[in-house]
Motif scaffolding. Sequence first.
Motif, PDB file in Angstrom:
ATOM      1  N   THR A  37     150.445  69.101  61.190  1.00 19.89           N
ATOM      2  CA  THR A  37     150.939  68.807  62.543  1.00 19.89           C
ATOM      3  C   THR A  37     149.883  68.076  63.386  1.00 19.89           C
ATOM      4  O   THR A  37     150.058  67.913  64.595  1.00 19.89           O
ATOM      5  CB  THR A  37     151.389  70.087  63.281  1.00 19.89           C
ATOM      6  N   GLY A  38     148.799  67.627  62.745  1.00 19.27           N
ATOM      7  CA  GLY A  38     147.788  66.835  63.445  1.00 19.27           C
ATOM      8  C   GLY A  38     148.027  65.354  63.225  1.00 19.27           C
ATOM      9  O   GLY A  38     149.119  64.949  62.782  1.00 19.27           O
ATOM     10  N   VAL A  39     147.007  64.552  63.547  1.00 18.72           N
ATOM     11  CA  VAL A  39     147.133  63.101  63.363  1.00 18.72           C
ATOM     12  C   VAL A  39     146.350  62.637  62.116  1.00 18.72           C
ATOM     13  O   VAL A  39     146.603  61.571  61.581  1.00 18.72           O
ATOM     14  CB  VAL A  39     146.712  62.347  64.650  1.00 18.72           C
ATOM     15  N   TYR A  40     145.400  63.458  61.643  1.00 17.17           N
ATOM     16  CA  TYR A  40     144.650  63.059  60.440  1.00 17.17           C
ATOM     17  C   TYR A  40     145.568  62.929  59.224  1.00 17.17           C
ATOM     18  O   TYR A  40     145.379  62.045  58.394  1.00 17.17           O
ATOM     19  CB  TYR A  40     143.564  64.094  60.087  1.00 17.17           C
ATOM     20  N   TYR A  41     146.515  63.846  59.124  1.00 17.77           N
ATOM     21  CA  TYR A  41     147.387  63.849  57.946  1.00 17.77           C
ATOM     22  C   TYR A  41     148.199  62.543  57.862  1.00 17.77           C
ATOM     23  O   TYR A  41     148.122  61.842  56.855  1.00 17.77           O
ATOM     24  CB  TYR A  41     148.258  65.103  57.965  1.00 17.77           C
ATOM     25  N   GLY A  68     141.344  71.834  56.063  1.00 21.87           N
ATOM     26  CA  GLY A  68     140.979  72.578  57.282  1.00 21.87           C
ATOM     27  C   GLY A  68     140.368  71.710  58.371  1.00 21.87           C
ATOM     28  O   GLY A  68     140.084  72.188  59.455  1.00 21.87           O
ATOM     29  N   GLY A  69     140.116  70.399  58.110  1.00 27.64           N
ATOM     30  CA  GLY A  69     139.612  69.498  59.152  1.00 27.64           C
ATOM     31  C   GLY A  69     138.236  68.916  58.853  1.00 27.64           C
ATOM     32  O   GLY A  69     137.740  68.958  57.724  1.00 27.64           O
ATOM     33  N   SER A  70     137.627  68.371  59.925  1.00 20.53           N
ATOM     34  CA  SER A  70     136.386  67.585  59.833  1.00 20.53           C
ATOM     35  C   SER A  70     135.255  68.210  59.024  1.00 20.53           C
ATOM     36  O   SER A  70     134.661  67.570  58.174  1.00 20.53           O
ATOM     37  CB  SER A  70     135.823  67.371  61.233  1.00 20.53           C
ATOM     38  N   VAL A  71     134.920  69.442  59.350  1.00 17.54           N
ATOM     39  CA  VAL A  71     133.754  70.074  58.725  1.00 17.54           C
ATOM     40  C   VAL A  71     134.036  70.297  57.239  1.00 17.54           C
ATOM     41  O   VAL A  71     133.202  69.995  56.369  1.00 17.54           O
ATOM     42  CB  VAL A  71     133.398  71.387  59.462  1.00 17.54           C
ATOM     43  N   VAL A  87     137.088  62.414  59.758  1.00 16.04           N
ATOM     44  CA  VAL A  87     136.085  63.288  60.352  1.00 16.04           C
ATOM     45  C   VAL A  87     135.854  62.876  61.812  1.00 16.04           C
ATOM     46  O   VAL A  87     135.753  61.682  62.104  1.00 16.04           O
ATOM     47  CB  VAL A  87     134.765  63.135  59.534  1.00 16.04           C
ATOM     48  N   GLN A  88     135.733  63.825  62.696  1.00 13.90           N
ATOM     49  CA  GLN A  88     135.409  63.500  64.097  1.00 13.90           C
ATOM     50  C   GLN A  88     134.047  62.798  64.159  1.00 13.90           C
ATOM     51  O   GLN A  88     133.107  63.197  63.470  1.00 13.90           O
ATOM     52  CB  GLN A  88     135.342  64.776  64.926  1.00 13.90           C
ATOM     53  N   SER A  89     133.925  61.825  65.073  1.00 13.19           N
ATOM     54  CA  SER A  89     132.657  61.088  65.204  1.00 13.19           C
ATOM     55  C   SER A  89     131.493  62.026  65.537  1.00 13.19           C
ATOM     56  O   SER A  89     130.370  61.825  65.054  1.00 13.19           O
ATOM     57  CB  SER A  89     132.794  60.016  66.293  1.00 13.19           C
ATOM     58  N   PRO A 119     141.311  57.501  69.075  1.00 16.60           N
ATOM     59  CA  PRO A 119     140.586  58.457  69.924  1.00 16.60           C
ATOM     60  C   PRO A 119     141.239  59.842  69.835  1.00 16.60           C
ATOM     61  O   PRO A 119     142.455  59.951  69.675  1.00 16.60           O
ATOM     62  CB  PRO A 119     140.750  57.877  71.333  1.00 16.60           C
ATOM     63  N   GLU A 120     140.407  60.866  69.944  1.00 16.84           N
ATOM     64  CA  GLU A 120     140.913  62.242  69.936  1.00 16.84           C
ATOM     65  C   GLU A 120     140.409  62.949  71.188  1.00 16.84           C
ATOM     66  O   GLU A 120     139.254  62.750  71.589  1.00 16.84           O
ATOM     67  CB  GLU A 120     140.344  63.029  68.758  1.00 16.84           C
ATOM     68  N   SER A 121     141.239  63.794  71.768  1.00 22.60           N
ATOM     69  CA  SER A 121     140.821  64.550  72.945  1.00 22.60           C
ATOM     70  C   SER A 121     140.672  66.018  72.598  1.00 22.60           C
ATOM     71  O   SER A 121     141.473  66.565  71.828  1.00 22.60           O
ATOM     72  CB  SER A 121     141.861  64.414  74.055  1.00 22.60           C
ATOM     73  N   GLY A 149     136.390  75.404  59.364  1.00 21.66           N
ATOM     74  CA  GLY A 149     136.302  74.050  58.782  1.00 21.66           C
ATOM     75  C   GLY A 149     136.743  72.954  59.731  1.00 21.66           C
ATOM     76  O   GLY A 149     136.659  71.767  59.413  1.00 21.66           O
ATOM     77  N   SER A 150     137.201  73.355  60.916  1.00 20.24           N
ATOM     78  CA  SER A 150     137.782  72.366  61.827  1.00 20.24           C
ATOM     79  C   SER A 150     136.722  71.703  62.698  1.00 20.24           C
ATOM     80  O   SER A 150     135.627  72.249  62.881  1.00 20.24           O
ATOM     81  CB  SER A 150     138.802  73.049  62.749  1.00 20.24           C
ATOM     82  N   GLY A 151     137.077  70.569  63.275  1.00 18.15           N
ATOM     83  CA  GLY A 151     136.182  69.909  64.213  1.00 18.15           C
ATOM     84  C   GLY A 151     136.220  70.561  65.579  1.00 18.15           C
ATOM     85  O   GLY A 151     135.222  70.593  66.304  1.00 18.15           O
ATOM     86  N   GLN A 152     137.392  71.082  65.964  1.00 20.26           N
ATOM     87  CA  GLN A 152     137.539  71.599  67.333  1.00 20.26           C
ATOM     88  C   GLN A 152     136.720  72.851  67.598  1.00 20.26           C
ATOM     89  O   GLN A 152     136.397  73.139  68.742  1.00 20.26           O
ATOM     90  CB  GLN A 152     139.010  71.872  67.701  1.00 20.26           C
ATOM     91  N   ARG A 153     136.401  73.588  66.552  1.00 22.57           N
ATOM     92  CA  ARG A 153     135.709  74.867  66.787  1.00 22.57           C
ATOM     93  C   ARG A 153     134.412  74.661  67.585  1.00 22.57           C
ATOM     94  O   ARG A 153     134.179  75.306  68.588  1.00 22.57           O
ATOM     95  CB  ARG A 153     135.434  75.573  65.459  1.00 22.57           C
ATOM     96  N   PHE A 194     142.587  75.635  71.393  1.00 20.01           N
ATOM     97  CA  PHE A 194     141.944  74.318  71.377  1.00 20.01           C
ATOM     98  C   PHE A 194     142.384  73.542  70.144  1.00 20.01           C
ATOM     99  O   PHE A 194     142.527  74.122  69.063  1.00 20.01           O
ATOM    100  CB  PHE A 194     140.416  74.466  71.243  1.00 20.01           C
ATOM    101  N   TYR A 195     142.536  72.234  70.323  1.00 19.35           N
ATOM    102  CA  TYR A 195     142.755  71.364  69.161  1.00 19.35           C
ATOM    103  C   TYR A 195     142.229  69.986  69.549  1.00 19.35           C
ATOM    104  O   TYR A 195     142.678  69.414  70.542  1.00 19.35           O
ATOM    105  CB  TYR A 195     144.251  71.299  68.825  1.00 19.35           C
ATOM    106  N   THR A 196     141.255  69.508  68.815  1.00 17.99           N
ATOM    107  CA  THR A 196     140.739  68.159  69.057  1.00 17.99           C
ATOM    108  C   THR A 196     141.581  67.220  68.203  1.00 17.99           C
ATOM    109  O   THR A 196     141.494  67.242  66.974  1.00 17.99           O
ATOM    110  CB  THR A 196     139.247  68.080  68.677  1.00 17.99           C
ATOM    111  N   VAL A 197     142.405  66.425  68.873  1.00 22.46           N
ATOM    112  CA  VAL A 197     143.433  65.690  68.131  1.00 22.46           C
ATOM    113  C   VAL A 197     143.857  64.445  68.905  1.00 22.46           C
ATOM    114  O   VAL A 197     143.691  64.379  70.127  1.00 22.46           O
ATOM    115  CB  VAL A 197     144.632  66.666  67.870  1.00 22.46           C
ATOM    116  N   GLY A 198     144.403  63.467  68.190  1.00 23.53           N
ATOM    117  CA  GLY A 198     144.996  62.290  68.821  1.00 23.53           C
ATOM    118  C   GLY A 198     146.356  62.660  69.396  1.00 23.53           C
ATOM    119  O   GLY A 198     146.951  63.677  69.020  1.00 23.53           O
TER     120      GLY A 198
END
Length: 323
Positions: A37-41, A68-71, A87-89, A119-121, A149-153, A194-198
């Motif tokens: 349900t994110g934008v990376y997929y 699980g995301g960026s990390v 991966v998040q910048s 961009p992700e917020s 494993g996520s970037g938002q954490r 929290f969710y860092t996502v486009g």
Amino acid sequence: MKRGLFLSIAVAAGVFMTVTLAQAKTQFVTIGTGGITGVYYPTGGAIAKMVNKKKKEYGLRATVESTGGSVFNVNAVMNGDLEFGVVQSDRQYQAMEGLAEWKEKGPQKDLRAVFSIHPESVTLAAAVDAGAKDIRDLKGKRVNLGNPGSGQRQNAIDAFTAVGIDPEKDIIAEGIKASEAPGILQDGRIDAFFYTVGHPSGAFKEATSGARKVRFVSITGIDDLLKKFPYYAKSVIPVAMYPGAQNDADVPTFGVKATLVTSVKVPDDVVYAITKEVFDNFEEFKKLHPAYSTLTKEAMLDGLSAPIHPGAMKYYKEAGLMK
Ligand code: GLU
């Protein structure tokens, strides 16, 4: 006896050659993404789609994996489980420098950048009944920071810390995947997540369209944070993308960029093919997700802290995007 042995060696050699030839025909690469349900997929899917059109020409087939995301993606690319990862910048920077999640492991020297994407917020959503309009109002509340494993954490921890809230003491912190957060928010088991996502993303469409009313919560008073970490920049949540959200104006927060990374060990021709197909078919690529609406080719070369992979660099030089 001797003849039998000779025959089995010949057969084994034949089998080996056939297998090797078949492998030489198609190389498989996997792109690690995030929750579905994110934008990376869909981003992994968009990149794979561009290069798979030329499957025969390149002898390359890209597939996508939900992770699980960026990390998780950085680590999987570094240990060879995945060839590419979104991966998040900010996580790319931390991995290169051996900070945050990589403090113990040290700098991830084999990490290579390919390009930046949307961009992700850092997006914070809360149930209206939790009474929070700004991050500071979440003291004492049950908040999902994100799975390890996520970037938002780490973004969530940075944001709370910046406004003087200790995420270990002042809130009840959860570590659940973003794909599960909207459901548990609707069930009343958390107050916010929290969710860092486009944007737009399926996760916030789901979170804002249930029976429990949900609003985006501003993250302000973080100027020192922005100064301290130059990879963070101010951004807003475009609330019009979520008609169910209980907000009437865009919500201020901060953000990063999604980037594509790989390893120094991934062959140049593979990275070249992926880069070329995305850039040569840029207009078509841009149409694959609304989060790409503001993308430019030049902006896709910003936000990269790892060295650019030589396969990608070859394309950027050919295309005149880099010297
Ligand atoms: N930024 C999130 C992460 O790094 C993933 C967002 C997405 O899947 O779109 O974990």
